[in-house]
Scaffold this motif. Sequence first.
Motif, PDB file in Angstrom:
ATOM      1  N   SER A 137       4.622  -0.187  28.663  1.00  0.00           N
ATOM      2  CA  SER A 137       3.687  -0.543  27.591  1.00  0.00           C
ATOM      3  C   SER A 137       4.291  -0.377  26.209  1.00  0.00           C
ATOM      4  N   SER A 310      -3.106   8.222  19.195  1.00  0.00           N
ATOM      5  CA  SER A 310      -3.376   7.494  20.428  1.00  0.00           C
ATOM      6  C   SER A 310      -4.564   6.576  20.186  1.00  0.00           C
ATOM      7  N   VAL A 313      -8.424   5.498  23.498  1.00  0.00           N
ATOM      8  CA  VAL A 313      -8.539   6.568  24.488  1.00  0.00           C
ATOM      9  C   VAL A 313      -9.986   6.655  24.992  1.00  0.00           C
ATOM     10  N   ASP A 416       0.161  -0.541  20.445  1.00  0.00           N
ATOM     11  CA  ASP A 416       0.114   0.259  21.667  1.00  0.00           C
ATOM     12  C   ASP A 416      -1.286   0.802  21.932  1.00  0.00           C
ATOM     13  N   SER A 417      -2.268  -0.071  21.857  1.00  0.00           N
ATOM     14  CA  SER A 417      -3.639   0.328  22.134  1.00  0.00           C
ATOM     15  C   SER A 417      -3.910   0.286  23.633  1.00  0.00           C
ATOM     16  N   ASP A 418      -4.510   1.363  24.145  1.00  0.00           N
ATOM     17  CA  ASP A 418      -4.909   1.387  25.546  1.00  0.00           C
ATOM     18  C   ASP A 418      -6.201   0.571  25.709  1.00  0.00           C
ATOM     19  N   ASP A 419      -6.670   0.406  26.940  1.00  0.00           N
ATOM     20  CA  ASP A 419      -7.767  -0.529  27.223  1.00  0.00           C
ATOM     21  C   ASP A 419      -9.141   0.112  27.317  1.00  0.00           C
ATOM     22  N   TRP A 420      -9.269   1.414  27.054  1.00  0.00           N
ATOM     23  CA  TRP A 420     -10.590   2.039  27.105  1.00  0.00           C
ATOM     24  C   TRP A 420     -11.455   1.531  25.958  1.00  0.00           C
TER      25      TRP A 420
END
Length: 430
Positions: A137, A310, A313, A416-420
């Motif tokens: 990622s 982050s 999250v 770099d964003s997560d999918d939550w």
Amino acid sequence: MSQRGSAWTSEDSAVVCTERYGSGSIQKYMQHEDGTISCERPHTQQHYRSIRDCFVSLFLPHGFPHSVSDDYLEYQLWDTLQAFSSSVTGSLATHSLLRGSGVGDSSATVTAATITWILRDGTGMVGRILFAWMKGSRLDCDAKRWRLFADVLNDVAIFMEILAPIFPSCFTLTVCAAGVFKCIVGVAGGATRAALTVHQARRDNMADVCAKDGSQETLVNLAGLLISLLVIPLVSDSPWVTYLLFVCLTSLHIYANYRAVRSIVMETLNQSRLSIVLEYFLREGRILSPAEANCREPLLPGLGWQVPVSVGVPLSTVVSSVSHMKLLKKGNDSLYLLGWRKDTGRLAVVLHERARSVDIIRSVVHAEVLHQRSGSTDPVRFSILAETHGLVSHMFPDFHNGLCASGWTTDRNVLDSDDWRANWDTSKEH
């Protein structure tokens, strides 16, 4: 059909149309007295142009240079030079591996050599899977940095393969380690090449850009093989000449890679580029253009500064109670909740399900601003957080408009964003 005013001379009075293919030379359509139309092509340098057009057709994307980014040609020139250097050093490594495996040694067995090769390939496959799992990622976010990392690691792997025959007792271990490194290079290099292709393809022509890049690389590798056929016999009996040639070619390889990566001008925002642009905006009141910011972007790991945050999250990572959530929402009318991770204390962003790219950019901008002002105790931190909501709400529209006006892409990003994603009442808390 209207003519171009004073651009036409008297002898061009019969011109009814002009055209050109891509960026090629202009040809004119002439009207004759009998009403017929014929095409008048330039007569100068026809042979040269035919060779040039053939070369362009074979090795450059269709519609070049308008179908690719402005940095395409400079990048490809340096990339070609580094690929040639890598091809020759790769041949030196192959020569050393074959010699270390027992080629030419009557006491060596085919079985032993085969086992060494199987172990090398097997450990490399495991390394490939693990690296893709751990860093996959991140490759999009720092494509330039990982591209340079991959090429330096490739040089390290080649150096290990060249040295492997000197230490027979550690030959298999050294070869396996080099195999792992090369497989990591394959993952990082291939993934970042895909990311750069997305950047360079400007007419939905990713497949064409990728195919022509493959043709260029094949031509360079062919040239490298021809040079290797001449060089290998000359250095096969002299290890020190091999080492000297490796050092020279590797130096050229690293320099060409650095220049290739440095020439790339990405218009999407990763955290390094966003930090650079934001810091300059807060200090000077002006948005750096993509070219200006890319020149300042650090390319080596550990260099540069950016807020450890982050993005995307789970809510449970940041919020532990209803009162805690109310503190995060105080004065907040945005589509994200900015707070601190319960496990590490680092800044973290919970995104609303309606959050888009601009909201993600704003959340990271907010994290940068908050990090500069954050206190050490919870009451102070939450008080500063509430103040920064108003500051960012006032500042971000001008910042966003400046980004768009300067040529930055804001409808997508590589932060770099997560999918939550969460869903909560977005009305401002007072």
